[in-house]
Write a protein that holds these residues in place. Structure first.
Motif, mmCIF file in Angstrom:
data_model
loop_
_atom_site.group_PDB
_atom_site.id
_atom_site.type_symbol
_atom_site.label_atom_id
_atom_site.label_comp_id
_atom_site.label_asym_id
_atom_site.label_seq_id
_atom_site.Cartn_x
_atom_site.Cartn_y
_atom_site.Cartn_z
ATOM 1 N N TRP A 1 0.827 -1.201 0.000
ATOM 2 C CA TRP A 1 0.000 0.000 0.000
ATOM 3 C C TRP A 1 0.872 1.267 0.000
ATOM 4 O O TRP A 1 0.623 2.214 -0.746
ATOM 5 C CB TRP A 1 -0.927 -0.027 1.208
ATOM 6 C CG TRP A 1 -1.859 1.148 1.265
ATOM 7 C CD1 TRP A 1 -1.699 2.304 1.957
ATOM 8 C CD2 TRP A 1 -3.094 1.281 0.572
ATOM 9 N NE1 TRP A 1 -2.744 3.147 1.758
ATOM 10 C CE2 TRP A 1 -3.641 2.538 0.892
ATOM 11 C CE3 TRP A 1 -3.814 0.448 -0.296
ATOM 12 C CZ2 TRP A 1 -4.836 2.987 0.390
ATOM 13 C CZ3 TRP A 1 -5.013 0.909 -0.793
ATOM 14 C CH2 TRP A 1 -5.512 2.164 -0.444
ATOM 15 N N LYS A 2 1.907 1.252 0.854
ATOM 16 C CA LYS A 2 2.802 2.410 0.946
ATOM 17 C C LYS A 2 3.608 2.604 -0.340
ATOM 18 O O LYS A 2 3.879 3.734 -0.753
ATOM 19 C CB LYS A 2 3.778 2.243 2.116
ATOM 20 C CG LYS A 2 3.174 2.439 3.470
ATOM 21 C CD LYS A 2 4.273 2.258 4.519
ATOM 22 C CE LYS A 2 3.804 2.493 5.922
ATOM 23 N NZ LYS A 2 4.895 2.285 6.893
ATOM 24 N N ALA A 3 4.025 1.499 -0.956
ATOM 25 C CA ALA A 3 4.918 1.581 -2.102
ATOM 26 C C ALA A 3 4.173 1.762 -3.424
ATOM 27 O O ALA A 3 4.795 2.088 -4.439
ATOM 28 C CB ALA A 3 5.794 0.329 -2.172
ATOM 29 N N PHE A 4 2.879 1.563 -3.445
ATOM 30 C CA PHE A 4 2.129 1.619 -4.701
ATOM 31 C C PHE A 4 2.307 2.930 -5.469
ATOM 32 O O PHE A 4 2.455 2.908 -6.706
ATOM 33 C CB PHE A 4 0.640 1.338 -4.475
ATOM 34 C CG PHE A 4 -0.141 1.289 -5.738
ATOM 35 C CD1 PHE A 4 0.008 0.236 -6.628
ATOM 36 C CD2 PHE A 4 -1.002 2.329 -6.076
ATOM 37 C CE1 PHE A 4 -0.699 0.198 -7.816
ATOM 38 C CE2 PHE A 4 -1.708 2.302 -7.263
ATOM 39 C CZ PHE A 4 -1.558 1.239 -8.143
ATOM 40 N N PRO A 5 2.333 4.095 -4.813
ATOM 41 C CA PRO A 5 2.537 5.337 -5.579
ATOM 42 C C PRO A 5 3.873 5.373 -6.325
ATOM 43 O O PRO A 5 4.022 6.099 -7.304
ATOM 44 C CB PRO A 5 2.477 6.433 -4.516
ATOM 45 C CG PRO A 5 1.707 5.842 -3.389
ATOM 46 C CD PRO A 5 2.016 4.382 -3.409
ATOM 47 N N LYS A 6 4.844 4.563 -5.888
ATOM 48 C CA LYS A 6 6.161 4.545 -6.541
ATOM 49 C C LYS A 6 6.229 3.526 -7.680
ATOM 50 O O LYS A 6 7.254 3.433 -8.355
ATOM 51 C CB LYS A 6 7.250 4.222 -5.510
ATOM 52 C CG LYS A 6 7.368 5.271 -4.422
ATOM 53 C CD LYS A 6 8.378 4.853 -3.388
ATOM 54 C CE LYS A 6 8.371 5.829 -2.216
ATOM 55 N NZ LYS A 6 9.191 5.382 -1.115
ATOM 56 N N PHE A 7 5.166 2.765 -7.882
ATOM 57 C CA PHE A 7 5.148 1.777 -8.966
ATOM 58 C C PHE A 7 5.163 2.502 -10.304
ATOM 59 O O PHE A 7 4.271 3.289 -10.623
ATOM 60 C CB PHE A 7 3.910 0.879 -8.833
ATOM 61 C CG PHE A 7 3.770 -0.129 -9.941
ATOM 62 C CD1 PHE A 7 4.742 -1.084 -10.149
ATOM 63 C CD2 PHE A 7 2.665 -0.099 -10.794
ATOM 64 C CE1 PHE A 7 4.614 -2.017 -11.166
ATOM 65 C CE2 PHE A 7 2.524 -1.022 -11.813
ATOM 66 C CZ PHE A 7 3.507 -1.981 -12.005
ATOM 67 N N ARG A 8 6.205 2.239 -11.109
ATOM 68 C CA ARG A 8 6.392 2.947 -12.377
ATOM 69 C C ARG A 8 5.843 2.178 -13.567
ATOM 70 O O ARG A 8 5.716 2.721 -14.654
ATOM 71 C CB ARG A 8 7.879 3.212 -12.585
ATOM 72 C CG ARG A 8 8.498 4.128 -11.547
ATOM 73 C CD ARG A 8 9.944 4.420 -11.899
ATOM 74 N NE ARG A 8 10.687 3.182 -12.134
ATOM 75 C CZ ARG A 8 11.661 2.734 -11.359
ATOM 76 N NH1 ARG A 8 12.019 3.406 -10.294
ATOM 77 N NH2 ARG A 8 12.291 1.612 -11.646
ATOM 78 N N GLY A 9 5.590 0.928 -13.400
ATOM 79 C CA GLY A 9 5.088 0.134 -14.512
ATOM 80 C C GLY A 9 6.183 -0.413 -15.402
ATOM 81 O O GLY A 9 5.906 -0.899 -16.500
#
Length: 139
Positions: free
Chosen positions: A21-29
């Motif tokens: 949940w915390k790291a999801f905004p950093k997921f670049r694809g």
């Protein structure tokens, strides 16, 4: 693989969910979502496993009964020890060091090496110190 029981497994699952949940905004694809999630989960599991191996395990006090034998208190013996320490404190620094090393059951070779004197000199000094202590304790 990183937990030992069901409760620890549930805790790990919860921690992995929080970290995702915390790291999801950093997921670049750059990679597939499943690969990224697996990497976060693995890193979280390894981190918690390392923390658990570093901690000291404890046991509740109430679960164990301790039997400690207690020798009878001897006030006369304690008084003699106090008098001995008072007498030793009247000696010079080298003599004090020699006495304490002798009381720690160091052999004369080790005492001599530590103090930088010969073994014979250490023995002679110790005999003289014993005489001094007898005079101090029995005036």
């Amino acid at each position: 693989m990183y937990t030992s029981d069901g409760d620890a497994h549930k805790d790990l699952f919860q921690e992995i969910t929080i970290q995702l949940w915390k790291a999801f905004p950093k997921f670049r694809g750059d990679a597939k979502f499943s690969t990224w999630a697996y990497r976060v989960a693995l890193n979280t599991a390894i981190t918690l496993y390392r923390k658990s191996t570093r901690s000291v395990s404890t046991v509740e006090y109430e679960k164990h009964s301790f039997f400690i034998s207690q020798d009878e208190y001897n006030s006369e013996e304690e008084e003699q020890i106090k008098l001995m320490y008072q007498a030793v404190h009247q000696l010079n620094d080298i003599e004090k060091a020699l006495v304490f090393m002798y009381l720690e059951d160091k052999d004369y070779t080790e005492i001599a090496e530590t103090l930088g004197i010969s073994e014979v000199n250490a023995r002679v000094k110790m005999n003289r110190i014993k005489g001094k202590l007898k005079k101090i304790l029995n005036p």
